[in-house]
Design a protein around this motif. Structure first.
Motif, PDB file in Angstrom:
ATOM      1  N   MET A   1      32.953  40.533  82.576  1.00 45.70           N
ATOM      2  CA  MET A   1      32.979  41.800  81.836  1.00 45.70           C
ATOM      3  C   MET A   1      31.643  42.516  82.053  1.00 45.70           C
ATOM      4  O   MET A   1      30.590  41.947  81.823  1.00 45.70           O
ATOM      5  CB  MET A   1      33.163  41.525  80.335  1.00 45.70           C
ATOM      6  CG  MET A   1      34.476  40.843  80.017  1.00 45.70           C
ATOM      7  SD  MET A   1      35.857  41.960  80.072  1.00 45.70           S
ATOM      8  CE  MET A   1      35.897  42.462  78.342  1.00 45.70           C
ATOM      9  N   PRO A   2      31.707  43.746  82.495  1.00 47.21           N
ATOM     10  CA  PRO A   2      30.459  44.482  82.759  1.00 47.21           C
ATOM     11  C   PRO A   2      29.828  45.035  81.486  1.00 47.21           C
ATOM     12  O   PRO A   2      29.878  46.226  81.209  1.00 47.21           O
ATOM     13  CB  PRO A   2      30.910  45.605  83.692  1.00 47.21           C
ATOM     14  CG  PRO A   2      32.340  45.851  83.302  1.00 47.21           C
ATOM     15  CD  PRO A   2      32.889  44.527  82.816  1.00 47.21           C
ATOM     16  N   ILE A   3      29.249  44.122  80.696  1.00 47.25           N
ATOM     17  CA  ILE A   3      28.593  44.577  79.469  1.00 47.25           C
ATOM     18  C   ILE A   3      27.104  44.709  79.735  1.00 47.25           C
ATOM     19  O   ILE A   3      26.464  43.781  80.214  1.00 47.25           O
ATOM     20  CB  ILE A   3      28.839  43.592  78.311  1.00 47.25           C
ATOM     21  CG1 ILE A   3      30.326  43.561  77.986  1.00 47.25           C
ATOM     22  CG2 ILE A   3      28.023  43.993  77.085  1.00 47.25           C
ATOM     23  CD1 ILE A   3      30.697  42.506  76.956  1.00 47.25           C
ATOM     24  N   PHE A   4      26.567  45.883  79.449  1.00 42.79           N
ATOM     25  CA  PHE A   4      25.158  46.130  79.686  1.00 42.79           C
ATOM     26  C   PHE A   4      24.492  46.579  78.390  1.00 42.79           C
ATOM     27  O   PHE A   4      25.143  47.093  77.486  1.00 42.79           O
ATOM     28  CB  PHE A   4      24.981  47.214  80.746  1.00 42.79           C
ATOM     29  CG  PHE A   4      25.567  46.829  82.078  1.00 42.79           C
ATOM     30  CD1 PHE A   4      24.981  45.837  82.842  1.00 42.79           C
ATOM     31  CD2 PHE A   4      26.717  47.445  82.540  1.00 42.79           C
ATOM     32  CE1 PHE A   4      25.521  45.479  84.068  1.00 42.79           C
ATOM     33  CE2 PHE A   4      27.266  47.090  83.768  1.00 42.79           C
ATOM     34  CZ  PHE A   4      26.664  46.100  84.525  1.00 42.79           C
ATOM     35  N   ALA A  53      36.242  34.318  79.434  1.00 44.61           N
ATOM     36  CA  ALA A  53      36.438  35.746  79.195  1.00 44.61           C
ATOM     37  C   ALA A  53      37.854  36.150  79.561  1.00 44.61           C
ATOM     38  O   ALA A  53      38.499  36.913  78.852  1.00 44.61           O
ATOM     39  CB  ALA A  53      35.427  36.555  80.003  1.00 44.61           C
ATOM     40  N   LEU A  54      38.338  35.611  80.667  1.00 49.00           N
ATOM     41  CA  LEU A  54      39.700  35.899  81.106  1.00 49.00           C
ATOM     42  C   LEU A  54      40.709  35.395  80.084  1.00 49.00           C
ATOM     43  O   LEU A  54      41.663  36.083  79.752  1.00 49.00           O
ATOM     44  CB  LEU A  54      39.973  35.229  82.446  1.00 49.00           C
ATOM     45  CG  LEU A  54      39.599  36.007  83.690  1.00 49.00           C
ATOM     46  CD1 LEU A  54      39.943  35.210  84.921  1.00 49.00           C
ATOM     47  CD2 LEU A  54      40.324  37.350  83.712  1.00 49.00           C
ATOM     48  N   LYS A  55      40.461  34.185  79.607  1.00 45.34           N
ATOM     49  CA  LYS A  55      41.349  33.570  78.641  1.00 45.34           C
ATOM     50  C   LYS A  55      41.425  34.430  77.378  1.00 45.34           C
ATOM     51  O   LYS A  55      42.500  34.696  76.847  1.00 45.34           O
ATOM     52  CB  LYS A  55      40.820  32.173  78.299  1.00 45.34           C
ATOM     53  CG  LYS A  55      41.873  31.242  77.734  1.00 45.34           C
ATOM     54  CD  LYS A  55      41.283  29.841  77.640  1.00 45.34           C
ATOM     55  CE  LYS A  55      42.198  28.913  76.867  1.00 45.34           C
ATOM     56  NZ  LYS A  55      41.595  27.589  76.700  1.00 45.34           N
ATOM     57  N   ALA A  56      40.270  34.875  76.929  1.00 46.89           N
ATOM     58  CA  ALA A  56      40.212  35.718  75.733  1.00 46.89           C
ATOM     59  C   ALA A  56      40.941  37.034  75.983  1.00 46.89           C
ATOM     60  O   ALA A  56      41.682  37.509  75.131  1.00 46.89           O
ATOM     61  CB  ALA A  56      38.759  35.980  75.355  1.00 46.89           C
ATOM     62  N   ALA A  57      40.743  37.582  77.156  1.00 47.51           N
ATOM     63  CA  ALA A  57      41.387  38.846  77.482  1.00 47.51           C
ATOM     64  C   ALA A  57      42.892  38.673  77.552  1.00 47.51           C
ATOM     65  O   ALA A  57      43.647  39.514  77.084  1.00 47.51           O
ATOM     66  CB  ALA A  57      40.847  39.376  78.807  1.00 47.51           C
ATOM     67  N   LYS A  58      43.326  37.553  78.124  1.00 50.47           N
ATOM     68  CA  LYS A  58      44.756  37.289  78.239  1.00 50.47           C
ATOM     69  C   LYS A  58      45.373  37.136  76.865  1.00 50.47           C
ATOM     70  O   LYS A  58      46.445  37.660  76.596  1.00 50.47           O
ATOM     71  CB  LYS A  58      45.000  36.012  79.058  1.00 50.47           C
ATOM     72  CG  LYS A  58      45.021  36.283  80.539  1.00 50.47           C
ATOM     73  CD  LYS A  58      45.346  35.003  81.297  1.00 50.47           C
ATOM     74  CE  LYS A  58      45.268  35.235  82.799  1.00 50.47           C
ATOM     75  NZ  LYS A  58      45.272  33.982  83.533  1.00 50.47           N
ATOM     76  N   LYS A  59      44.686  36.407  75.993  1.00 50.63           N
ATOM     77  CA  LYS A  59      45.183  36.203  74.645  1.00 50.63           C
ATOM     78  C   LYS A  59      45.354  37.549  73.952  1.00 50.63           C
ATOM     79  O   LYS A  59      46.372  37.827  73.343  1.00 50.63           O
ATOM     80  CB  LYS A  59      44.184  35.330  73.875  1.00 50.63           C
ATOM     81  CG  LYS A  59      44.752  34.757  72.598  1.00 50.63           C
ATOM     82  CD  LYS A  59      43.779  33.749  72.015  1.00 50.63           C
ATOM     83  CE  LYS A  59      44.343  33.125  70.755  1.00 50.63           C
ATOM     84  NZ  LYS A  59      43.408  32.193  70.145  1.00 50.63           N
TER      85      LYS A  59
END
Ligand SMILES: [Zn+2]
Length: 81
Positions: A1-4, A53-59
């Protein structure tokens, strides 16, 4: 995730924001786009963090995804006739 993390050059507020491709981050306080990019948050590089992060996004997207899958199935059913 591109968090800046940025610091607003206009009002001095520091904030983290998700920067998606093609979007320009702006200060949540004064909406200024004159931001200084800070490097205090390490980029997400490790596979495990990425996987989490992917897992969280998928959920989070599960409901939307099942809606899309259903639409896709209906589409395919119609086109198999
Ligand atoms: Zn500002």
């Amino acid at each position: 995730m591109p968090i800046f993390e940025y610091r607003c050059e206009s009002c001095g507020r520091q904030f983290e924001t998700l920067v998606l491709k093609g979007t320009v981050p702006a200060c949540p306080e004064c909406k200024s786009e004159a931001l200084e990019k800070l490097l205090s948050i390490p980029a997400v590089k490790s596979e495990s963090t990425h996987a989490l992060a992917l897992k969280a996004a998928k959920k989070r997207d599960t409901r939307q995804a099942s809606e899309m899958n259903r639409a896709q199935r209906e589409y395919e059913l119609h086109h198999n006739d």
